[in-house]
Scaffold this motif. Structure first.
Motif, PDB file in Angstrom:
ATOM      1  N   PRO A 188      -3.835  16.656  -3.469  1.00  0.00           N
ATOM      2  CA  PRO A 188      -4.520  15.390  -3.734  1.00  0.00           C
ATOM      3  C   PRO A 188      -4.060  14.297  -2.762  1.00  0.00           C
ATOM      4  O   PRO A 188      -3.004  14.407  -2.147  1.00  0.00           O
ATOM      5  CB  PRO A 188      -4.067  15.048  -5.147  1.00  0.00           C
ATOM      6  N   ILE A 189      -4.859  13.263  -2.691  1.00  0.00           N
ATOM      7  CA  ILE A 189      -4.472  12.041  -1.990  1.00  0.00           C
ATOM      8  C   ILE A 189      -4.380  10.968  -3.066  1.00  0.00           C
ATOM      9  O   ILE A 189      -5.374  10.662  -3.722  1.00  0.00           O
ATOM     10  CB  ILE A 189      -5.504  11.625  -0.923  1.00  0.00           C
ATOM     11  N   GLN A 190      -3.186  10.456  -3.267  1.00  0.00           N
ATOM     12  CA  GLN A 190      -2.957   9.389  -4.242  1.00  0.00           C
ATOM     13  C   GLN A 190      -2.825   8.078  -3.478  1.00  0.00           C
ATOM     14  O   GLN A 190      -1.967   7.965  -2.609  1.00  0.00           O
ATOM     15  CB  GLN A 190      -1.679   9.653  -5.057  1.00  0.00           C
ATOM     16  N   ILE A 191      -3.659   7.098  -3.794  1.00  0.00           N
ATOM     17  CA  ILE A 191      -3.714   5.837  -3.058  1.00  0.00           C
ATOM     18  C   ILE A 191      -3.447   4.687  -4.022  1.00  0.00           C
ATOM     19  O   ILE A 191      -4.025   4.639  -5.106  1.00  0.00           O
ATOM     20  CB  ILE A 191      -5.111   5.638  -2.426  1.00  0.00           C
ATOM     21  N   THR A 192      -2.601   3.752  -3.602  1.00  0.00           N
ATOM     22  CA  THR A 192      -2.338   2.543  -4.379  1.00  0.00           C
ATOM     23  C   THR A 192      -2.381   1.354  -3.436  1.00  0.00           C
ATOM     24  O   THR A 192      -1.809   1.399  -2.350  1.00  0.00           O
ATOM     25  CB  THR A 192      -0.951   2.601  -5.056  1.00  0.00           C
ATOM     26  N   ALA A 193      -3.050   0.287  -3.859  1.00  0.00           N
ATOM     27  CA  ALA A 193      -3.085  -0.967  -3.100  1.00  0.00           C
ATOM     28  C   ALA A 193      -2.831  -2.114  -4.064  1.00  0.00           C
ATOM     29  O   ALA A 193      -3.295  -2.084  -5.199  1.00  0.00           O
ATOM     30  CB  ALA A 193      -4.426  -1.147  -2.402  1.00  0.00           C
ATOM     31  N   GLU A 194      -2.082  -3.102  -3.587  1.00  0.00           N
ATOM     32  CA  GLU A 194      -1.733  -4.249  -4.436  1.00  0.00           C
ATOM     33  C   GLU A 194      -1.866  -5.541  -3.635  1.00  0.00           C
ATOM     34  O   GLU A 194      -1.402  -5.632  -2.506  1.00  0.00           O
ATOM     35  CB  GLU A 194      -0.290  -4.091  -4.927  1.00  0.00           C
ATOM     36  N   ASP A 195      -2.520  -6.519  -4.245  1.00  0.00           N
ATOM     37  CA  ASP A 195      -2.666  -7.857  -3.658  1.00  0.00           C
ATOM     38  C   ASP A 195      -1.556  -8.719  -4.248  1.00  0.00           C
ATOM     39  O   ASP A 195      -1.522  -8.968  -5.444  1.00  0.00           O
ATOM     40  CB  ASP A 195      -4.037  -8.431  -4.009  1.00  0.00           C
ATOM     41  N   ARG A 196      -0.633  -9.179  -3.404  1.00  0.00           N
ATOM     42  CA  ARG A 196       0.528  -9.940  -3.872  1.00  0.00           C
ATOM     43  C   ARG A 196       0.399 -11.445  -3.660  1.00  0.00           C
ATOM     44  O   ARG A 196       1.339 -12.173  -3.961  1.00  0.00           O
ATOM     45  CB  ARG A 196       1.785  -9.442  -3.165  1.00  0.00           C
ATOM     46  N   GLY A 209       0.831  -1.192   0.000  1.00  0.00           N
ATOM     47  CA  GLY A 209       0.000   0.000   0.000  1.00  0.00           C
ATOM     48  C   GLY A 209       0.867   1.243   0.000  1.00  0.00           C
ATOM     49  O   GLY A 209       1.965   1.254   0.565  1.00  0.00           O
ATOM     50  N   ARG A 210       0.365   2.293  -0.651  1.00  0.00           N
ATOM     51  CA  ARG A 210       1.113   3.552  -0.736  1.00  0.00           C
ATOM     52  C   ARG A 210       0.123   4.702  -0.757  1.00  0.00           C
ATOM     53  O   ARG A 210      -0.910   4.627  -1.426  1.00  0.00           O
ATOM     54  CB  ARG A 210       1.937   3.558  -2.008  1.00  0.00           C
ATOM     55  N   MET A 211       0.458   5.747  -0.015  1.00  0.00           N
ATOM     56  CA  MET A 211      -0.312   6.994  -0.074  1.00  0.00           C
ATOM     57  C   MET A 211       0.643   8.165  -0.157  1.00  0.00           C
ATOM     58  O   MET A 211       1.661   8.191   0.526  1.00  0.00           O
ATOM     59  CB  MET A 211      -1.205   7.174   1.155  1.00  0.00           C
ATOM     60  N   VAL A 212       0.271   9.100  -1.008  1.00  0.00           N
ATOM     61  CA  VAL A 212       0.967  10.377  -1.103  1.00  0.00           C
ATOM     62  C   VAL A 212      -0.094  11.446  -0.839  1.00  0.00           C
ATOM     63  O   VAL A 212      -1.131  11.461  -1.497  1.00  0.00           O
ATOM     64  CB  VAL A 212       1.604  10.589  -2.493  1.00  0.00           C
ATOM     65  N   ILE A 213       0.176  12.301   0.144  1.00  0.00           N
ATOM     66  CA  ILE A 213      -0.806  13.304   0.546  1.00  0.00           C
ATOM     67  C   ILE A 213      -0.234  14.702   0.341  1.00  0.00           C
ATOM     68  O   ILE A 213       0.861  15.002   0.812  1.00  0.00           O
ATOM     69  CB  ILE A 213      -1.196  13.116   2.031  1.00  0.00           C
TER      70      ILE A 213
END
Length: 146
Positions: free
Chosen positions: A58-66, A43-47
């Motif tokens: 902005p809030i940039q959100i990334t989620a990855e199922d590994r 998971g990653r967030m840039v705020i």
């Protein structure tokens, strides 16, 4: 005549300096960023922090199922500030995808800090099995002068 043209030139120079200051957009600080990474998920967030009005934008959100382990991966923002401790809506990686990204913003008054959790969620039950929190992202603005 020379005095008049100096005065006009001085006024134009002053207007060139003052106008951008008065018309400038709300104060903004460059993004703060955190990640959470395991063998099972990422998971990653840039705020981006803003004032006048107070907002995360902005809030940039990334989620990855590994992992193919039958769990859905979710990610949620948590903030602390004048509105208290708030746990925001969980976003999940859609079935059939290994990753998802979102771009959003949040207006919730003054926010002191934020962090997020990446969670494993039972696909059939919807119950949260476990979560891991990111590091805390502190508001880069000093609220003592606000």
């Amino acid at each position: 005549m020379r005095f008049k043209s100096s005065l006009v030139a001085s006024a134009a120079a002053l207007a060139a300096v003052v106008t951008p200051l008065l018309a400038s957009p709300a104060a903004a600080a460059s993004g703060t960023e955190q990640t959470v990474s395991t063998n099972w998920y990422y998971g990653r967030m840039v705020i981006g922090w803003r004032i006048n009005p107070y907002r995360l934008d902005p809030i940039q959100i990334t989620a990855e199922d590994r992992a193919t382990d039958g769990y859905v991966i979710g990610i949620r923002l948590i903030t602390n500030g004048e509105a208290g401790h708030k746990v925001w809506k969980m976003r999940t990686v859609p079935t059939g995808q290994t990753s998802a990204s979102w771009s959003t913003y949040l207006e919730a008054g003054w926010i002191d800090n934020a962090y997020f959790e990446v969670c494993k969620i039972g696909a059939s039950s919807g119950a949260i099995a476990s979560c891991e929190a990111s590091g805390v992202m502190n508001n880069p603005f000093d609220d003592s002068s606000m």
